[in-house]
Structure formats: C-alpha cells, structure tokens
Design a protein around this motif. Structure first.
Motif, mmCIF file in Angstrom:
data_model
loop_
_atom_site.group_PDB
_atom_site.id
_atom_site.type_symbol
_atom_site.label_atom_id
_atom_site.label_comp_id
_atom_site.label_asym_id
_atom_site.label_seq_id
_atom_site.Cartn_x
_atom_site.Cartn_y
_atom_site.Cartn_z
ATOM 1 N N THR A 68 -66.315 30.257 0.637
ATOM 2 C CA THR A 68 -66.768 30.082 -0.742
ATOM 3 C C THR A 68 -68.056 29.276 -0.807
ATOM 4 O O THR A 68 -69.010 29.663 -1.498
ATOM 5 N N ILE A 69 -68.111 28.160 -0.083
ATOM 6 C CA ILE A 69 -69.312 27.314 -0.118
ATOM 7 C C ILE A 69 -70.499 28.061 0.478
ATOM 8 O O ILE A 69 -71.602 28.053 -0.087
ATOM 9 N N ASP B 120 -72.031 22.199 -8.765
ATOM 10 C CA ASP B 120 -71.485 23.511 -8.403
ATOM 11 C C ASP B 120 -70.913 23.522 -6.989
ATOM 12 O O ASP B 120 -70.055 24.349 -6.670
ATOM 13 N N LEU B 121 -71.398 22.624 -6.137
ATOM 14 C CA LEU B 121 -70.978 22.614 -4.732
ATOM 15 C C LEU B 121 -69.954 21.523 -4.411
ATOM 16 O O LEU B 121 -69.142 21.674 -3.504
ATOM 17 N N GLU C 144 -80.364 19.424 -7.583
ATOM 18 C CA GLU C 144 -80.181 20.582 -6.713
ATOM 19 C C GLU C 144 -80.651 20.267 -5.307
ATOM 20 O O GLU C 144 -81.576 19.476 -5.108
ATOM 21 N N ASP D 284 -70.956 31.296 0.636
ATOM 22 C CA ASP D 284 -71.337 32.353 -0.309
ATOM 23 C C ASP D 284 -72.138 31.783 -1.474
ATOM 24 O O ASP D 284 -73.136 32.372 -1.894
ATOM 25 N N LYS D 285 -71.720 30.649 -2.011
ATOM 26 C CA LYS D 285 -72.460 30.027 -3.111
ATOM 27 C C LYS D 285 -73.886 29.730 -2.687
ATOM 28 O O LYS D 285 -74.834 29.999 -3.428
ATOM 29 N N LEU D 286 -74.054 29.161 -1.494
ATOM 30 C CA LEU D 286 -75.389 28.832 -1.006
ATOM 31 C C LEU D 286 -76.241 30.094 -0.832
ATOM 32 O O LEU D 286 -77.414 30.110 -1.191
ATOM 33 N N ILE E 226 -76.883 29.200 -5.292
ATOM 34 C CA ILE E 226 -76.224 28.168 -6.101
ATOM 35 C C ILE E 226 -76.377 26.878 -5.324
ATOM 36 O O ILE E 226 -75.868 26.751 -4.213
ATOM 37 N N ARG E 227 -77.127 25.921 -5.892
ATOM 38 C CA ARG E 227 -77.463 24.726 -5.129
ATOM 39 C C ARG E 227 -77.315 23.430 -5.908
ATOM 40 O O ARG E 227 -77.672 22.371 -5.405
ATOM 41 N N LEU F 41 -75.957 32.761 -2.513
ATOM 42 C CA LEU F 41 -76.250 33.271 -3.861
ATOM 43 C C LEU F 41 -77.203 32.345 -4.612
ATOM 44 O O LEU F 41 -77.379 32.476 -5.814
ATOM 45 N N GLU G 199 -65.708 22.122 -4.097
ATOM 46 C CA GLU G 199 -65.218 22.795 -2.887
ATOM 47 C C GLU G 199 -65.476 21.970 -1.632
ATOM 48 O O GLU G 199 -64.643 21.953 -0.732
#
Length: 125
Positions: A40-41, A54-55, A97, A43-45, A49-50, A47, A58
């Motif tokens: 998950t983490i 948001d991080l 961020e 994938d967020k990075l 997402i920073r 995408l 998790e």
C-alpha cells in the motif's frame, strides 16, 4: 505525587512506545498485514501521493505490526529503516510533502526492506 521517569518521557517524545513483542499466535495475520502495508505504501508513492498525513497512518501501522511479529529480530534492518522514515514523517506538518528525492529514497528503502522481510519468511519456513 510526581514520578521521575526520564527514559519514559524520552520514549514518549520520540514516539517510541514500548511495544510488547507478541503476535498472540496471529503470526499469519501479522505477516499478511505487513505485506499489505508495504504494498500500500509503495503504491501510494508510485501514484505520487507524498503528503505526510497520507503516508503516516500506514507507516505507523507497519512499524507497530513489525514490532509485534515475534519472528523478526529486534535488529532487523527493515524495522530500523521504516522507523527512521516514521521519525521523518513525525517531524513534518500534516500538509508537508516529501521531496522527489525523499520519495525515491523511501521507495528504495521500502523495496529493500520488503525483500529482506521475504528472506526472513523463507528462512523461517
């Protein structure tokens, strides 16, 4: 009544609670949670997402779950790397961020920690 507990206060300040290393027989669930959180983490990075807020959830869960998993040694490199990143996020404001360089380094550290985690699992089996 006042207690003088400098070590406890230092742990609180550094957001390092004393966690009991006990997966309560739920080793499989802990392993599944750790795998899920790593993915998950990462994938967020990927995408883009920073933001800290948001991080952080998790990453915090990943640290907590790895600390509970009894088959991981206390000096497991992946735990140390993830804990260092959690400390970095803890020092940020919610809206801050990660820079492009930090995202690349965090992804690298997560991927290497995940690979090390998988080696531990294969060696434990």
């Amino acid at each position: 009544m006042s207690l003088d507990c400098p070590a406890a206060l230092e742990r609180i300040k550094e957001d390092r609670p004393i966690t009991i290393k006990d997966d309560k027989g739920n080793t499989s669930k802990c392993i599944a949670d750790i795998v899920s959180l790593f993915i998950t983490i990462m994938d967020k990075l990927r995408l883009d997402i920073r933001a800290m807020d948001d991080l952080h959830p998790e990453l915090r869960d990943l640290v907590d779950t790895m600390n509970r998993l009894s088959i991981l040694q206390s000096d497991f490199e992946g735990k140390q790397k993830v804990a260092e990143w959690l400390a970095t996020l803890n020092s940020m404001q919610a809206s801050d961020e990660l820079s492009e360089a930090q995202v690349r380094q965090l992804l690298f550290d997560l991927e290497s920690s995940y690979a090390s985690f998988n080696k531990v699992l294969h060696n434990a089996a």
